[in-house]
Enzyme design. Sequence first.
Site, PDB file in Angstrom:
ATOM      1  N   ASP A 178      13.490  -3.502 -19.074  1.00  0.00           N
ATOM      2  CA  ASP A 178      12.791  -4.775 -19.126  1.00  0.00           C
ATOM      3  C   ASP A 178      11.960  -5.015 -17.872  1.00  0.00           C
ATOM      4  O   ASP A 178      12.369  -4.682 -16.757  1.00  0.00           O
ATOM      5  CB  ASP A 178      13.798  -5.919 -19.275  1.00  0.00           C
ATOM      6  CG  ASP A 178      14.591  -5.829 -20.557  1.00  0.00           C
ATOM      7  OD1 ASP A 178      14.187  -6.455 -21.541  1.00  0.00           O
ATOM      8  OD2 ASP A 178      15.615  -5.118 -20.562  1.00  0.00           O
ATOM      9  N   ARG A 179      10.815  -5.647 -18.081  1.00  0.00           N
ATOM     10  CA  ARG A 179       9.972  -6.030 -16.950  1.00  0.00           C
ATOM     11  C   ARG A 179      10.484  -7.305 -16.282  1.00  0.00           C
ATOM     12  O   ARG A 179      10.571  -7.372 -15.056  1.00  0.00           O
ATOM     13  CB  ARG A 179       8.536  -6.244 -17.423  1.00  0.00           C
ATOM     14  CG  ARG A 179       7.623  -6.785 -16.316  1.00  0.00           C
ATOM     15  CD  ARG A 179       6.230  -7.068 -16.836  1.00  0.00           C
ATOM     16  NE  ARG A 179       5.394  -7.664 -15.804  1.00  0.00           N
ATOM     17  CZ  ARG A 179       4.156  -8.096 -15.997  1.00  0.00           C
ATOM     18  NH1 ARG A 179       3.617  -8.009 -17.212  1.00  0.00           N
ATOM     19  NH2 ARG A 179       3.470  -8.634 -15.012  1.00  0.00           N
TER      20      ARG A 179
END
Length: 336
Positions: free
Chosen positions: A79-80
Amino acid sequence: MTPSLPPRAYPRLRLNGVIRNSVDDFVVDEIALPQPQADGEHLYVSIEKRGMNTRAVAADLARHFDVPELDVSFAGMKDRHAVTRQWFSIRTPRDLSDGTAGEGWRVLAAHRAPRKLRRGDLAGNTFCIRIVAVRGDTETLQQRLALVARQGVPNYFGEQRFGHNGANIERARAWVCRRPRAPVNAFVRGLHLSTARALLFNAVLGLRVAEGTWRAVLDGEAVVDASPTGPLWGRGRPAATGAAAAAEARALEPHQPWLDPLEHLGLTQARRALVARPEGFRATLEADSLVLNFALPAGQFATAVLREFGDLCNAATGNTREAAEATRVTPRQELA
């Protein structure tokens, strides 16, 4: 195209909250597979990144070590909008220098190995997720926490697989289902194929959830590790027969234009469990926050777990469709 939301397994909780209020509220640690630590041409580095996607870090590492991006590998995308820790490998004769780091990432550990990391070379991920501004019925929430810990959740591919507002689906459709196909690089090809397979799998699982059979072993079920399964589409005869095959056929009927192309694009039929069972599941209520700790095998999505706990607004991307459609909880009730 925004994909329709798949059905929940459990009755909708009258509970609202906010996820990803800060990157520190969503922490992911990769569970690495054992790797030989010996002399070799690949440098393995454990990276902690904050607010960055995996490919951006890989590009930074390629620039830092002055190698092509193809020489930087990782086991899975992370995930960013989170704090995540994962391994990368770099094909380089150079070792780490003091202060090797970039904006948004830092090195935690390093060693040499004779082979590069490949996609899927991980056992899973652990998650520590804080949901803030939680409002709702605490008694029902406690019951739901126990139910999920005991029975699991539908093993949907998460919305991140389909891109913002499902944009990856139309891109995949334009490439997979139409001919002639435009030349694309290996990454884009893989993205289109994984999007297509995820769409079809979610359709099958969604039907099984709607019919109340997602945890049941139907006649003709292809069982893996004691779990019923759904198809990851490709060439070959589907493993399910009987009632299980009939359910899959009903779910896939609206998606027929995808099936033949996927069979001719080099993919082989595979199976994926319909049930995700979070391991080490723990939940802690802290004032108006709920902290969830759990682990999932590789390829399973934390968002599939979160969606069974109510209507959660994603602060990083704006309100989810579910949160926007939710009935506002009244009266306001603090969690204690």
